[in-house]
Scaffold this motif. Structure first.
Motif, PDB file in Angstrom:
ATOM      1  N   ARG A  16      50.174 -11.946  -4.932  1.00 22.49           N
ATOM      2  CA  ARG A  16      49.520 -12.055  -3.620  1.00 22.49           C
ATOM      3  C   ARG A  16      50.245 -11.195  -2.600  1.00 22.49           C
ATOM      4  NH1 ARG A  16      48.777 -17.984  -1.508  1.00 22.49           N
ATOM      5  NH2 ARG A  16      47.818 -16.725   0.153  1.00 22.49           N
ATOM      6  N   MET A  17      49.501 -10.776  -1.573  1.00 20.55           N
ATOM      7  CA  MET A  17      50.087 -10.119  -0.411  1.00 20.55           C
ATOM      8  C   MET A  17      50.265 -11.181   0.663  1.00 20.55           C
ATOM      9  SD  MET A  17      48.682  -6.833   1.755  1.00 20.55           S
ATOM     10  CE  MET A  17      48.729  -5.803   0.298  1.00 20.55           C
ATOM     11  N   ILE A  18      51.523 -11.480   0.993  1.00 23.90           N
ATOM     12  CA  ILE A  18      51.806 -12.642   1.820  1.00 23.90           C
ATOM     13  C   ILE A  18      53.081 -12.413   2.619  1.00 23.90           C
ATOM     14  CG2 ILE A  18      53.167 -13.852   0.083  1.00 23.90           C
ATOM     15  CD1 ILE A  18      51.674 -16.407   0.902  1.00 23.90           C
ATOM     16  N   ASP A  19      53.178 -13.083   3.773  1.00 27.96           N
ATOM     17  CA  ASP A  19      54.348 -12.931   4.637  1.00 27.96           C
ATOM     18  C   ASP A  19      55.512 -13.806   4.200  1.00 27.96           C
ATOM     19  OD1 ASP A  19      53.052 -11.082   6.193  1.00 27.96           O
ATOM     20  OD2 ASP A  19      52.339 -12.545   7.663  1.00 27.96           O
ATOM     21  N   ILE A  20      55.218 -15.017   3.789  1.00 32.50           N
ATOM     22  CA  ILE A  20      56.267 -15.962   3.462  1.00 32.50           C
ATOM     23  C   ILE A  20      56.063 -16.497   2.045  1.00 32.50           C
ATOM     24  CG2 ILE A  20      54.962 -17.840   4.542  1.00 32.50           C
ATOM     25  CD1 ILE A  20      57.664 -19.161   5.206  1.00 32.50           C
ATOM     26  N   ILE A  21      57.141 -16.631   1.344  1.00 33.99           N
ATOM     27  CA  ILE A  21      57.114 -17.187  -0.006  1.00 33.99           C
ATOM     28  C   ILE A  21      57.704 -18.592   0.059  1.00 33.99           C
ATOM     29  CG2 ILE A  21      57.901 -16.919  -2.383  1.00 33.99           C
ATOM     30  CD1 ILE A  21      58.184 -13.959  -1.921  1.00 33.99           C
ATOM     31  N   ASN A  22      56.870 -19.568  -0.255  1.00 32.60           N
ATOM     32  CA  ASN A  22      57.340 -20.950  -0.294  1.00 32.60           C
ATOM     33  C   ASN A  22      56.489 -21.740  -1.279  1.00 32.60           C
ATOM     34  OD1 ASN A  22      54.919 -21.400   1.082  1.00 32.60           O
ATOM     35  ND2 ASN A  22      55.928 -21.516   3.084  1.00 32.60           N
ATOM     36  N   SER A  23      56.791 -22.994  -1.409  1.00 27.55           N
ATOM     37  CA  SER A  23      56.098 -23.845  -2.377  1.00 27.55           C
ATOM     38  C   SER A  23      54.671 -24.159  -1.964  1.00 27.55           C
ATOM     39  CB  SER A  23      56.881 -25.145  -2.569  1.00 27.55           C
ATOM     40  OG  SER A  23      57.019 -25.830  -1.333  1.00 27.55           O
ATOM     41  N   GLU A  24      54.331 -24.008  -0.693  1.00 31.95           N
ATOM     42  CA  GLU A  24      52.955 -24.267  -0.270  1.00 31.95           C
ATOM     43  C   GLU A  24      52.021 -23.143  -0.706  1.00 31.95           C
ATOM     44  OE1 GLU A  24      52.852 -24.954   3.886  1.00 31.95           O
ATOM     45  OE2 GLU A  24      54.063 -26.804   3.816  1.00 31.95           O
ATOM     46  N   GLU A  25      52.492 -21.917  -0.611  1.00 33.35           N
ATOM     47  CA  GLU A  25      51.671 -20.783  -1.021  1.00 33.35           C
ATOM     48  C   GLU A  25      51.642 -20.624  -2.538  1.00 33.35           C
ATOM     49  OE1 GLU A  25      49.811 -19.168   0.946  1.00 33.35           O
ATOM     50  OE2 GLU A  25      50.582 -19.882   2.873  1.00 33.35           O
TER      51      GLU A  25
END
Length: 567
Positions: free
Chosen positions: A204-213
């Motif tokens: 994915r193209m995403i700003d933040i990497i966390n468990s929700e995404e």
């Protein structure tokens, strides 16, 4: 040139041809047993009665559905494709389904079921591409991939809307790749989930990497790939037991220790991939337990000290690194690290091409790979590599040049006979002995003769080192043999008269074992020397007499003055 393009066009026409396979679809068949078909609307797939599938099977099937209408797939919609595939194949089989420009997409339960049913192949792949007109218009019912047994499934979409546990329930997939889509997770469905997904990779193209995404999906191996990342919340993955890989591609920030802080608490993390311009000092110390490290094309600066902290590293992939664009001493330090760790079992994947003959890459190719780049770049790049700013590279090429010169000298050096291969000793011919002493006894008893020979051999060997190696003449080993023979004759006067009945014996002792003939006699050289001396003395006396006579005759001669001529 025009003739060449015409030839290519004719060849392409011979390899492709239009073929009728499905009703309402235009298809093109390729000689490489591939088929591509296009349909302008969704309709049940029906094979023509005169279909080529009756006589020909395909390893690759590509179907494109291009319609601005609502697309709806019924149960077992694609099961008919099995008739176009070989029942048993040693080659990989691929089915690609493309859905473009639709308003909405709805896949009912078991829409992709029974694909590859009864087909045996080492690799069975299914690719599904979804390109809607508007976002969030894709819906998958429960068990859409029911009873699907394949090696790889790749889905390209913006969203799947339905939970992961619902879509892939009762599916058996070795590798599942989902790119671009937002995938949700429903913990309530876990109790009824019967899917078997070996490995999952979500891109994915995403700003933040966390468990929700990136929720904890029920898979055995989980890889997260994030593009354009800004923040990484590593502590949110602390309870993940299946997270084995993390790929950070072209982030908008540098990779610093703060970004990777917390990853050391995830013991299952075994693989990391960085495609970032700068990996700051100490950043890799938070992932020192990883076993695989992949560096991308955007890599420019790398902290080599923290690279040395990767004690558990088993694989290093630098196939996409542009060594010519690495800044500072990154390339040299990376080469030194690879050269040291390769002897400890590190597996390194190097770039296949080196168009600019980068010296460091040539060095690594010769150390780790097959050394083909050294042969290719040696003539045009050898001198530049001798003066490389990287000491390990310059020392290697200097040593390599010295070894090449020594090898060339060995090839040009003529063969020299070594002491172990010295010429054999040739014994000189010894003629029969002649006894010229009249006072000796005429009898020569053989039984009382004791012969003792002493041989002294002196061998002079020319040292090959003292010989000029550039001399074209052959070098031979000189051997000088000096043989001294002493014969001792012992007689018993009491027994000599009884041993021989013949009063007169020959005075010659021939030895048939040592001499080829007894006709040769040894004559003294003294008479010849006396005769030569006499002749030489007579010549001297004659010359002196001639000189004295000539002087006396000249002294008695007087010049008479000549009178003037009478006119």
């Amino acid at each position: 040139m025009a003739t060449f393009y015409i030839y290519l066009f004719l060849v392409s026409l011979s390899l492709t041809k239009s073929c009728d396979v499905f009703v309402g679809m235009s298809c093109t068949c390729y000689e490489s047993i591939d088929i591509r078909c296009t349909m302008s609307k969704i309709a049940p797939l029906t094979l023509m009665s005169s279909s080529v599938s009756l006589t020909k099977k395909f390893d690759s099937i590509d179907l494109k559905f291009d319609s601005d209408e609502n697309m709806e797939l019924d149960k077992n919609y694609f099961m008919i494709l099995n008739e176009l595939l070989p029942t048993v194949s040693n080659d990989p089989l691929t089915i690609t389904l493309r859905f473009q420009d639709f308003r909405s997409f709805h896949a009912k339960s078991s829409s992709f079921s029974q694909l590859y049913h009864g087909i045996t192949s080492p690799q069975k792949r299914l690719i599904v591409e979804l390109h809607p007109v508007k976002a969030k218009s894709i819906t998958f019912d429960r068990n859409s991939f029911d009873n699907l047994h394949i090696h790889e499934l790749s889905i390209f979409a913006d969203s799947l809307t339905s939970p992961f546990e619902s879509i892939f329930n009762n599916a058996n997939i070795t590798h599942l790749n989902i790119e671009g889509a937002i995938v949700t997770h429903d913990p309530l469905l876990l109790k009824d989930y019967t899917g078997n997904i070996q490995s999952l990779k979500i891109t994915r193209m995403i700003d933040i990497i966390n468990s929700e995404e990136f929720p904890p999906f029920p898979v055995k191996s989980y890889t997260i790939e994030a593009h354009k990342m800004r923040t990484l919340d590593a502590l949110s993955f602390i309870n993940y037991k299946q997270l084995t890989g993390l790929n950070i591609i072209q982030p908008d920030v540098s990779i610093t220790p703060k970004i990777l802080n917390g990853l050391e608490n995830i013991p299952t993390l075994k693989s990391m991939s960085f495609d970032a311009e700068r990996i700051a000092d100490g950043a890799l110390k938070h992932v020192k337990h990883i076993e695989t490290l992949i560096l991308g094309t955007y890599t420019k600066m790398l902290d080599t000290e923290s690279l040395n902290s990767l004690k558990s590293l088993k694989q290093l992939d630098v196939r996409y690194v542009q060594f010519s664009t690495l800044q500072a001493n990154t390339s040299c330090s990376l080469a030194d690290y690879i050269n040291r760790r390769r002897m400890m079992g590190l597996t390194v994947y190097l770039p296949n091409e080196n168009p600019y003959c980068d010296c460091i890459l040539v060095f690594l190719n010769n150390m780790v790979d097959d050394g083909s780049q050294l042969i290719k770049c040696q003539s045009a790049n050898n001198d530049r590599c001798l003066f490389s700013s990287c000491s390990i590279v310059s020392e290697y090429f200097t040593r390599k040049q010295k070894e090449d010169i020594e090898d060339q000298q060995k090839l040009n050096t003529p063969s020299v006979i070594t002491p172990a291969q010295s010429l054999p000793i040739v014994r000189p011919f010894v003629p029969p002995l002649i006894d010229l002493n009249d006072n000796d006894s005429p009898y020569y008893p053989d039984e009382n003769i004791f012969q003792q020979e002493e041989q002294t051999t002196t061998t002079t060997i020319i040292n090959p080192i003292d010989i000029n190696i550039y001399d074209d003449e052959d070098v031979m080993t000189k051997s000088t043999n000096i043989i001294s023979t002493t014969k001792l004759l012992v007689f018993n006067p009491d027994e000599s008269e009884n041993q021989f009945s013949t009063p007169v014996m020959k005075r010659i002792h021939p030895d048939p074992k040592k001499n080829q003939s007894s006709k040769y006699l040894v004559l003294s050289w003294i008479p010849f020397a006396i005769i030569a001396a006499c002749l030489f003395l007579s010549l001297i006396i004659a010359m002196i007499s001639y000189v004295i006579y000539h002087k006396q005759r000249t002294a008695s001669f007087k010049l008479v003055p000549q009178a003037a001529p009478i006119v």
